[in-house]
Scaffold this active site. Structure first.
Site, PDB file in Angstrom:
ATOM      1  N   PRO A  54      57.664  12.359  28.669  1.00  0.00           N
ATOM      2  CG  PRO A  54      55.560  11.163  28.877  1.00  0.00           C
ATOM      3  CD  PRO A  54      56.756  11.497  27.851  1.00  0.00           C
ATOM      4  CB  CYS A  56      56.552  12.816  37.576  1.00  0.00           C
ATOM      5  SG  CYS A  56      54.943  11.684  36.741  1.00  0.00           S
ATOM      6  CD  GLN A 130      52.381  10.299  30.343  1.00  0.00           C
ATOM      7  OE1 GLN A 130      52.572  10.397  31.408  1.00  0.00           O
ATOM      8  NE2 GLN A 130      52.895   9.352  29.580  1.00  0.00           N
ATOM      9  CE1 TYR A 217      51.659   5.811  38.173  1.00  0.00           C
ATOM     10  CE2 TYR A 217      52.279   5.754  36.020  1.00  0.00           C
ATOM     11  CZ  TYR A 217      52.692   5.945  37.485  1.00  0.00           C
ATOM     12  OH  TYR A 217      53.973   6.152  37.921  1.00  0.00           O
ATOM     13  NE  ARG A 265      55.406   6.824  27.401  1.00  0.00           N
ATOM     14  CZ  ARG A 265      56.406   7.444  27.941  1.00  0.00           C
ATOM     15  NH1 ARG A 265      56.561   7.573  29.214  1.00  0.00           N
ATOM     16  NH2 ARG A 265      57.481   7.750  27.304  1.00  0.00           N
TER      17      ARG A 265
END
Length: 413
Positions: A54, A56, A130, A217, A265
């Site tokens: 993944p 962004c 994701q 995050y 993840r």
């Protein structure tokens, strides 16, 4: 509500019987490099072990993917990847890293995703996404606009800023807004947002979903004692700090069928003293295994500006290996994996089950085909590119045609 019509690609003719798909070996034998052997996880069969990580793209308006993403992800599918994990996609509007992030917090955002997923499936490329919440690292600028990691003020005149939330009122670093410490009701809301987004993923047609629990995050910040100073049931000791992720996984599994793979993840190592370490990751992974998680994507770092990463080629492979050795889970190695022989070697040594690459695909979306050439593996290419493979031009039989429609109605409830 009005139905939205989606124009989709389908082949206008039956396919040659000998045609497999781009990146699929013509023949798998005992001497086939492991990177080009198939792998079945639950009801998903991957044609090789090469997965797009993944990444962004920061190119969405109001969370909606567009034709940019169709071309971006579609190219990887045509390039021979067995699966593509789409970028971090926010489960709520304030869960975005930037105002230009992908989102899946409302039903209308399913339409462009379904178009992309269906296109990729035409090339036997499995699709994953994701689902994520940025937590205290939210409300920032797209990183390539010159203000990376700098928070956008709440009163931004363009409306691009908001108040981030987190486990505690501790900012990620200099230039970052101090987040609001989440209440128990807000934590419950986030758990339900992950569940709702997972349900939308099922409606879209994804083969797998990945819960983003890495890189500082929201979930990652709850896991670490450096960022989670709570004293309630979502903080304190190990069991308290992992509770948010555990509750999210449980909620997601109520709507995501057990027959479909679920990935998480993790930042396996925080790279700071008194932070989250690989032993914690192994301990957590054993618990996740009992809850229906199938794959651990083994990354690291991102939760602290004080991190000191011991980097270099293949530097995170050891984390995938350690999780694999201590659980029955499938693991994914990721991070500075660029060379075909290196990617294959870590699979041959059984250090992981899949290799996931990001920058390698940005440099070369057809990396799997070039990997096959370097390892002397004969794979098919996209049917339209058959001129590259003279043997593919010799056709004697055809597969039974599949019936499809150029337009599919996706009803948005």
């Amino acid at each position: 509500m009005q139905q939205h019509k989606i124009k989709e690609f389908i082949y206008p003719y039956p396919l040659p019987k000998h045609y497999g798909s781009s990146g699929k070996p013509v023949e798998v034998t005992q001497s086939t490099p492991k990177i080009f052997t198939p792998l079945t996880i639950k009801d998903v069969k991957l044609k090789n072990r090469i997965v797009v990580s993944p990444m962004c793209q920061y190119s969405c308006i109001d969370g909606f993917m567009s034709d940019y993403h169709l071309v971006h992800y579609g190219t990887f599918a045509r390039g021979g990847a067995s699966m593509v994990v789409m970028e971090a996609t926010a489960v709520s509007q304030i869960g975005r890293i930037t105002y230009a992030d992908s989102g899946l917090w409302k039903d209308e955002q399913m339409e462009p995703l379904k178009r992309i997923v269906n296109f990729m499936h035409q090339f036997d490329c499995k699709t994953s996404i994701q689902i994520a919440h940025a937590g205290r690292k939210a409300s920032t600028h797209p990183p390539f606009l010159g203000k990376r990691n700098e928070s956008i003020p709440i009163d931004d005149p363009d409306g691009h800023g908001w108040l981030p939330i987190g486990p505690s009122d501790i900012s990620w670093g200099p230039g970052s807004t101090v987040p609001k410490e989440m209440t128990l009701n807000e934590i419950t809301d986030v758990i339900n947002q992950f569940k709702d987004s997972a349900e939308r993923c099922l409606k879209v047609g994804f083969d797998m979903i990945q819960i983003h629990g890495a890189h500082g995050y929201l979930i990652s910040s709850f896991l670490s004692p450096t960022s989670n100073k709570r004293t309630d049931k979502y903080g304190g000791d190990f069991n308290g700090r992992i509770k948010l992720l555990i509750d999210i996984v449980k909620a997601v599994r109520t709507v995501w069928p057990i027959s479909k793979p679920l990935s998480v993840r993790l930042s396996c190592e925080e790279w700071v003293k008194d932070g989250w370490h690989i032993d914690d990751t192994i301990r957590l992974s054993k618990i996740l295994e009992t809850l229906g998680v199938d794959i651990i994507d083994c990354s690291s770092g991102g939760n602290s500006v004080d991190q000191i990463i011991q980097g270099g080629p293949l530097y995170q492979v050891k984390f995938a290996e350690q999780v694999k050795r201590n659980t029955n889970l499938k693991t994914v190695a990721v991070g500075l994996i660029n060379k075909p022989n290196e990617a294959d070697s870590i699979l041959e040594m059984d250090k992981c089950d899949l290799v996931m690459m990001a920058r390698a695909f940005l440099r070369d979306p057809f990396w799997p085909l070039h990997c096959a050439d370097e390892l002397d593996v004969d794979t098919d290419v996209s049917l339209e590119y058959s001129f590259l493979k003279p043997r593919m031009m010799k056709v004697s039989e055809f597969k039974q045609p599949t019936h499809g429609h150029h337009e599919e109605n996706l009803t948005i409830p």
